[in-house]
Design a protein around this motif. Structure first.
Motif, PDB file in Angstrom:
ATOM      1  N   THR A  16       0.839  -1.200   0.000  1.00  0.00           N
ATOM      2  CA  THR A  16       0.000   0.000   0.000  1.00  0.00           C
ATOM      3  C   THR A  16       0.871   1.246   0.000  1.00  0.00           C
ATOM      4  OG1 THR A  16      -1.785  -1.151   1.134  1.00  0.00           O
ATOM      5  CG2 THR A  16      -1.799   1.244   1.273  1.00  0.00           C
ATOM      6  N   GLY A  17       1.925   1.240   0.828  1.00  0.00           N
ATOM      7  CA  GLY A  17       2.845   2.377   0.885  1.00  0.00           C
ATOM      8  C   GLY A  17       3.552   2.624  -0.431  1.00  0.00           C
ATOM      9  N   LYS A  18       4.012   1.559  -1.064  1.00  0.00           N
ATOM     10  CA  LYS A  18       4.712   1.703  -2.350  1.00  0.00           C
ATOM     11  C   LYS A  18       3.772   2.245  -3.433  1.00  0.00           C
ATOM     12  CE  LYS A  18       8.331  -1.717  -1.638  1.00  0.00           C
ATOM     13  NZ  LYS A  18       9.273  -0.724  -1.211  1.00  0.00           N
ATOM     14  N   LYS A  19       2.537   1.754  -3.450  1.00  0.00           N
ATOM     15  CA  LYS A  19       1.555   2.259  -4.414  1.00  0.00           C
ATOM     16  C   LYS A  19       1.258   3.730  -4.146  1.00  0.00           C
ATOM     17  CE  LYS A  19      -0.707  -2.136  -5.308  1.00  0.00           C
ATOM     18  NZ  LYS A  19      -1.912  -2.951  -5.099  1.00  0.00           N
ATOM     19  N   GLY A  20       1.158   4.095  -2.876  1.00  0.00           N
ATOM     20  CA  GLY A  20       0.923   5.493  -2.519  1.00  0.00           C
ATOM     21  C   GLY A  20       2.075   6.380  -2.944  1.00  0.00           C
ATOM     22  N   GLU A  21       3.305   5.931  -2.751  1.00  0.00           N
ATOM     23  CA  GLU A  21       4.472   6.708  -3.169  1.00  0.00           C
ATOM     24  C   GLU A  21       4.514   6.863  -4.681  1.00  0.00           C
ATOM     25  OE1 GLU A  21       8.013   5.078  -1.410  1.00  0.00           O
ATOM     26  OE2 GLU A  21       7.298   5.501   0.621  1.00  0.00           O
ATOM     27  N   ALA A  22       4.138   5.814  -5.412  1.00  0.00           N
ATOM     28  CA  ALA A  22       4.097   5.908  -6.875  1.00  0.00           C
ATOM     29  C   ALA A  22       3.038   6.921  -7.316  1.00  0.00           C
ATOM     30  CB  ALA A  22       3.818   4.537  -7.484  1.00  0.00           C
ATOM     31  N   LYS A  23       1.888   6.915  -6.642  1.00  0.00           N
ATOM     32  CA  LYS A  23       0.817   7.866  -6.959  1.00  0.00           C
ATOM     33  C   LYS A  23       1.280   9.296  -6.644  1.00  0.00           C
ATOM     34  CE  LYS A  23      -3.819   7.055  -6.512  1.00  0.00           C
ATOM     35  NZ  LYS A  23      -5.084   6.791  -5.777  1.00  0.00           N
ATOM     36  N   ALA A  24       1.974   9.471  -5.521  1.00  0.00           N
ATOM     37  CA  ALA A  24       2.491  10.793  -5.147  1.00  0.00           C
ATOM     38  C   ALA A  24       3.530  11.274  -6.150  1.00  0.00           C
ATOM     39  CB  ALA A  24       3.095  10.741  -3.744  1.00  0.00           C
ATOM     40  N   GLU A  25       4.400  10.382  -6.587  1.00  0.00           N
ATOM     41  CA  GLU A  25       5.419  10.754  -7.575  1.00  0.00           C
ATOM     42  C   GLU A  25       4.771  11.179  -8.885  1.00  0.00           C
ATOM     43  OE1 GLU A  25       9.380   9.000  -9.830  1.00  0.00           O
ATOM     44  OE2 GLU A  25       8.378   7.757  -8.335  1.00  0.00           O
ATOM     45  N   GLU A  31       2.487  17.975 -11.708  1.00  0.00           N
ATOM     46  CA  GLU A  31       2.457  19.354 -11.216  1.00  0.00           C
ATOM     47  C   GLU A  31       3.734  20.129 -11.551  1.00  0.00           C
ATOM     48  OE1 GLU A  31      -0.167  21.023  -9.569  1.00  0.00           O
ATOM     49  OE2 GLU A  31      -1.257  19.284 -10.332  1.00  0.00           O
ATOM     50  N   GLY A  32       4.631  19.524 -12.301  1.00  0.00           N
ATOM     51  CA  GLY A  32       5.835  20.228 -12.753  1.00  0.00           C
ATOM     52  C   GLY A  32       7.066  20.056 -11.880  1.00  0.00           C
ATOM     53  N   TYR A  33       7.020  19.171 -10.910  1.00  0.00           N
ATOM     54  CA  TYR A  33       8.179  18.904 -10.070  1.00  0.00           C
ATOM     55  C   TYR A  33       9.129  17.945 -10.786  1.00  0.00           C
ATOM     56  CZ  TYR A  33       5.670  20.867  -6.057  1.00  0.00           C
ATOM     57  OH  TYR A  33       4.998  21.698  -5.191  1.00  0.00           O
ATOM     58  N   THR A  34      10.405  18.082 -10.518  1.00  0.00           N
ATOM     59  CA  THR A  34      11.403  17.124 -10.971  1.00  0.00           C
ATOM     60  C   THR A  34      11.719  16.236  -9.773  1.00  0.00           C
ATOM     61  OG1 THR A  34      12.351  18.716 -12.516  1.00  0.00           O
ATOM     62  CG2 THR A  34      13.746  16.858 -11.867  1.00  0.00           C
ATOM     63  N   ILE A  35      11.590  14.951  -9.959  1.00  0.00           N
ATOM     64  CA  ILE A  35      11.896  14.010  -8.879  1.00  0.00           C
ATOM     65  C   ILE A  35      13.408  13.806  -8.840  1.00  0.00           C
ATOM     66  CG2 ILE A  35      11.506  11.697  -7.943  1.00  0.00           C
ATOM     67  CD1 ILE A  35       8.972  13.549  -8.054  1.00  0.00           C
ATOM     68  N   ILE A  36      13.998  14.093  -7.694  1.00  0.00           N
ATOM     69  CA  ILE A  36      15.438  13.908  -7.523  1.00  0.00           C
ATOM     70  C   ILE A  36      15.714  12.488  -7.059  1.00  0.00           C
ATOM     71  CG2 ILE A  36      17.453  14.646  -6.191  1.00  0.00           C
ATOM     72  CD1 ILE A  36      16.119  17.484  -6.283  1.00  0.00           C
ATOM     73  N   CYS A  37      14.962  12.019  -6.085  1.00  0.00           N
ATOM     74  CA  CYS A  37      15.088  10.624  -5.668  1.00  0.00           C
ATOM     75  C   CYS A  37      13.905  10.213  -4.809  1.00  0.00           C
ATOM     76  CB  CYS A  37      16.405  10.357  -4.957  1.00  0.00           C
ATOM     77  SG  CYS A  37      16.638  11.242  -3.432  1.00  0.00           S
ATOM     78  N   ILE A  49      10.179  11.085  -0.809  1.00  0.00           N
ATOM     79  CA  ILE A  49      10.439  11.691  -2.126  1.00  0.00           C
ATOM     80  C   ILE A  49      11.154  13.017  -1.913  1.00  0.00           C
ATOM     81  CG2 ILE A  49       9.421  12.685  -4.223  1.00  0.00           C
ATOM     82  CD1 ILE A  49       7.030  10.798  -3.835  1.00  0.00           C
ATOM     83  N   ILE A  50      12.182  13.236  -2.713  1.00  0.00           N
ATOM     84  CA  ILE A  50      12.839  14.540  -2.757  1.00  0.00           C
ATOM     85  C   ILE A  50      12.631  15.058  -4.176  1.00  0.00           C
ATOM     86  CG2 ILE A  50      14.988  15.826  -2.486  1.00  0.00           C
ATOM     87  CD1 ILE A  50      15.952  13.496  -0.664  1.00  0.00           C
ATOM     88  N   ALA A  51      12.067  16.251  -4.264  1.00  0.00           N
ATOM     89  CA  ALA A  51      11.717  16.821  -5.566  1.00  0.00           C
ATOM     90  C   ALA A  51      12.152  18.280  -5.611  1.00  0.00           C
ATOM     91  CB  ALA A  51      10.213  16.705  -5.798  1.00  0.00           C
ATOM     92  N   GLU A  52      12.124  18.844  -6.820  1.00  0.00           N
ATOM     93  CA  GLU A  52      12.524  20.243  -6.998  1.00  0.00           C
ATOM     94  C   GLU A  52      11.561  20.902  -7.968  1.00  0.00           C
ATOM     95  OE1 GLU A  52      14.145  23.665  -8.842  1.00  0.00           O
ATOM     96  OE2 GLU A  52      14.027  21.788  -9.941  1.00  0.00           O
ATOM     97  N   GLY A  55      13.315  26.200  -8.158  1.00  0.00           N
ATOM     98  CA  GLY A  55      14.402  26.503  -7.242  1.00  0.00           C
ATOM     99  C   GLY A  55      14.149  26.128  -5.797  1.00  0.00           C
ATOM    100  N   VAL A  56      13.051  25.424  -5.528  1.00  0.00           N
ATOM    101  CA  VAL A  56      12.736  24.990  -4.166  1.00  0.00           C
ATOM    102  C   VAL A  56      12.933  23.475  -4.089  1.00  0.00           C
ATOM    103  CG1 VAL A  56      10.962  24.841  -2.379  1.00  0.00           C
ATOM    104  CG2 VAL A  56      11.078  26.858  -3.861  1.00  0.00           C
ATOM    105  N   LEU A  57      13.731  23.058  -3.121  1.00  0.00           N
ATOM    106  CA  LEU A  57      13.944  21.641  -2.866  1.00  0.00           C
ATOM    107  C   LEU A  57      12.892  21.191  -1.861  1.00  0.00           C
ATOM    108  CD1 LEU A  57      15.933  19.351  -3.588  1.00  0.00           C
ATOM    109  CD2 LEU A  57      17.187  19.954  -1.520  1.00  0.00           C
ATOM    110  N   VAL A  58      12.122  20.163  -2.228  1.00  0.00           N
ATOM    111  CA  VAL A  58      10.983  19.748  -1.419  1.00  0.00           C
ATOM    112  C   VAL A  58      11.214  18.328  -0.905  1.00  0.00           C
ATOM    113  CG1 VAL A  58       8.481  19.450  -1.366  1.00  0.00           C
ATOM    114  CG2 VAL A  58       9.486  21.183  -2.866  1.00  0.00           C
TER     115      VAL A  58
END
Length: 130
Positions: A16-25, A31-37, A49-52, A55-58
């Motif tokens: 369930t967690g992995k599916k949720g993370e895939a949905k979030a990614e 939404e225009g974020y670049t997934i860093i890892c 998830i770390i995204a950008e 210029g904001v690291l999220v």
């Protein structure tokens, strides 16, 4: 063993967690974020998830709560968990100096809570000053 017990087992929770993370990614990418890892780990913790974007690291914590009542949102992240995420983010920044001058933000993405959008994105959900 009853079917309800099988559904709530650790393996099912992990899936369930992995599916949720895939949905979030997918949501963040749309939404225009670049997934860093994803699932960046240290001894002190993990960041889902770390995204950008702009210029904001999220640093994103993903919570998949398909069977939770609405008031669960108030209790999604304990202060202890927030501190662990912040400490882990500091380790990421030390290991990845190219981001050391970035603005940073801590977001929570809540997945599949009944009566909310499939991905409920809480920007600036918490900060280091907690």
């Amino acid at each position: 063993m009853s079917e309800a017990l099988v559904e709530q087992g650790p393996q099912n929770n992990a899936n369930t967690g992995k599916k949720g993370e895939a949905k979030a990614e997918a949501y963040l990418t749309d939404e225009g974020y670049t997934i860093i890892c994803r699932n960046w780990r240290t001894r002190s913790g993990e960041i889902d998830i770390i995204a950008e974007k702009d210029g904001v690291l999220v640093f994103c914590e993903v919570k998949t709560l398909p069977h939770s009542p609405q008031d669960t949102l108030e209790y999604v992240l304990s202060k202890r968990k927030q501190r662990k995420i912040i400490e882990t983010a500091k380790c990421f920044l030390l290991d990845n100096r190219q981001y050391s001058n970035s603005y940073i933000r801590f977001d929570v993405l809540v997945i599949d809570v009944p009566r909310y959008s499939p991905v409920y994105h809480i920007q600036n959900a918490f900060s280091e000053f907690i």
